[in-house]
Design a protein around this motif. Structure first.
Motif, short mmCIF file in Angstrom:
data_model
loop_
_atom_site.label_atom_id
_atom_site.label_comp_id
_atom_site.label_asym_id
_atom_site.label_seq_id
_atom_site.Cartn_x
_atom_site.Cartn_y
_atom_site.Cartn_z
N LEU A 1 1.01 -1.28 -0.15
CA LEU A 1 0.06 -0.05 -0.06
C LEU A 1 0.76 1.19 0.01
O LEU A 1 1.77 1.33 0.71
N ARG B 1 0.72 5.52 0.24
CA ARG B 1 -0.34 6.69 0.75
C ARG B 1 0.23 7.94 -0.18
O ARG B 1 1.61 8.36 0.52
N THR C 1 4.01 -1.99 -5.32
CA THR C 1 2.67 -1.34 -4.70
C THR C 1 1.59 -1.65 -5.49
O THR C 1 1.88 -1.55 -6.91
N VAL D 1 -2.00 -1.01 -4.24
CA VAL D 1 -2.96 -0.06 -4.09
C VAL D 1 -2.40 1.26 -3.53
O VAL D 1 -1.54 1.31 -2.79
N THR E 1 -8.44 2.98 4.89
CA THR E 1 -7.30 1.72 4.97
C THR E 1 -8.25 0.54 4.79
O THR E 1 -7.78 -0.57 4.15
N ALA F 1 -8.67 -0.34 1.20
CA ALA F 1 -7.59 -0.67 0.70
C ALA F 1 -7.20 -2.06 0.99
O ALA F 1 -6.81 -2.75 0.11
N GLU F 2 -7.42 -2.41 2.00
CA GLU F 2 -7.18 -3.89 2.64
C GLU F 2 -7.97 -4.94 1.89
O GLU F 2 -7.61 -5.87 1.55
N LEU G 1 -6.43 -5.35 -1.31
CA LEU G 1 -5.31 -5.92 -1.61
C LEU G 1 -5.33 -7.79 -1.26
O LEU G 1 -4.79 -8.43 -1.34
#
Length: 253
Positions: free
Chosen positions: A19, A21, A54, A56, A197, A200-201, A204
């Motif tokens: 990830l 940011r 990377t 996301v 988050t 995003a997880e 992933l």
């Protein structure tokens, strides 16, 4: 890089495993893009495009705003040639963000204004704080929305609603963004980071190849950036023809 140097960066990039940011970091100007910030974001996108580790990318803004688009105060100081360059580069910036190989999530932490809203909406998925709203005030300044904005808005909500937003400068609150399915969730500001988050997880946890192929397929039905190629020229012309005070006096940034 030291913490002091990082604080001076107008766009921050932090990697955490798969990830990344990205934080727009000009809170004093509501994260509006000046030339230095534009160049920095271009560098970040170049870096991410070459980053196989990377999967996301999460985009948000520092402070209380997500992004107020182009810094109109700096834009008013530019000559016609520089203005044309800015309009072209910002349109290319949005297209590069939209076409990024990685999945992208926008955490809309506050107001998303004009082309700043376009950048957030060019992300694959979005979550919003309940303090967020989107608005497109450009017509009130005597200039059109650029950054390929009409192409993206028409793709997401239809040309008629997009035209109404732009012509009237409507303020679209977070709840309406959710009702239109432009954001997946609206939360209190203190919960936004966790919500983004978590999204995003979830990404992933799925197949990287499947996500990448889905993005590629979606591009075929997505906004027609080529049809919006004149945005930069129309925007530059309109800015050049407007006295600076006409739009700076009402600049909401």
């Amino acid at each position: 890089m030291t913490d002091a140097h990082r604080a001076e960066e107008s766009v921050l990039l932090h990697r955490d495993g798969r990830l990344a940011r990205v934080t727009l970091n000009r809170p004093a100007r509501r994260n509006s893009f000046d030339l230095a910030m534009l160049a920095r974001f271009e560098d970040v996108l170049h870096e991410l495009s070459r980053d196989d580790g990377t999967e996301v990318v999460l985009l948000t803004g520092a402070g209380t705003a997500f992004c107020a688009g182009t810094d109109l105060h700096e834009l008013a100081t530019l000559d016609a040639r520089a203005t044309m360059s800015v309009q072209r580069r910002t349109a290319e910036l949005v297209e590069r963000w939209y076409r990024l190989e990685q999945s992208t999530v926008a955490a809309l932490n506050g107001p998303a204004i004009g082309s700043g809203a376009v950048l957030g909406l060019a992300s694959d998925l979005r979550v919003a704080a309940d303090t967020c709203f989107a608005t497109f005030p450009e017509v009130g300044f005597g200039i059109p929305l650029t950054w390929s904005g009409m192409a993206i808005l028409a793709d997401l909500v239809g040309a008629d609603l997009a035209k109404r937003w732009l012509l009237l400068g409507d303020r679209i609150p977070a709840d309406e963004l959710r009702d239109l399915r432009l954001v997946t969730e609206v939360v209190e500001p203190g919960r936004l980071a966790d919500a983004a988050t978590g999204l995003a997880e979830r990404l992933l946890a799925t197949s990287a190849v499947g996500r990448s192929m889905t993005k590629r397929a979606a591009r075929l039905a997505g906004p027609r950036f080529e049809a919006a190629a004149n945005d930069s020229y129309l925007g530059a012309l309109s800015v050049a023809l407007r006295p600076a005070g006409d739009y700076l006096a009402r600049d909401p940034r």
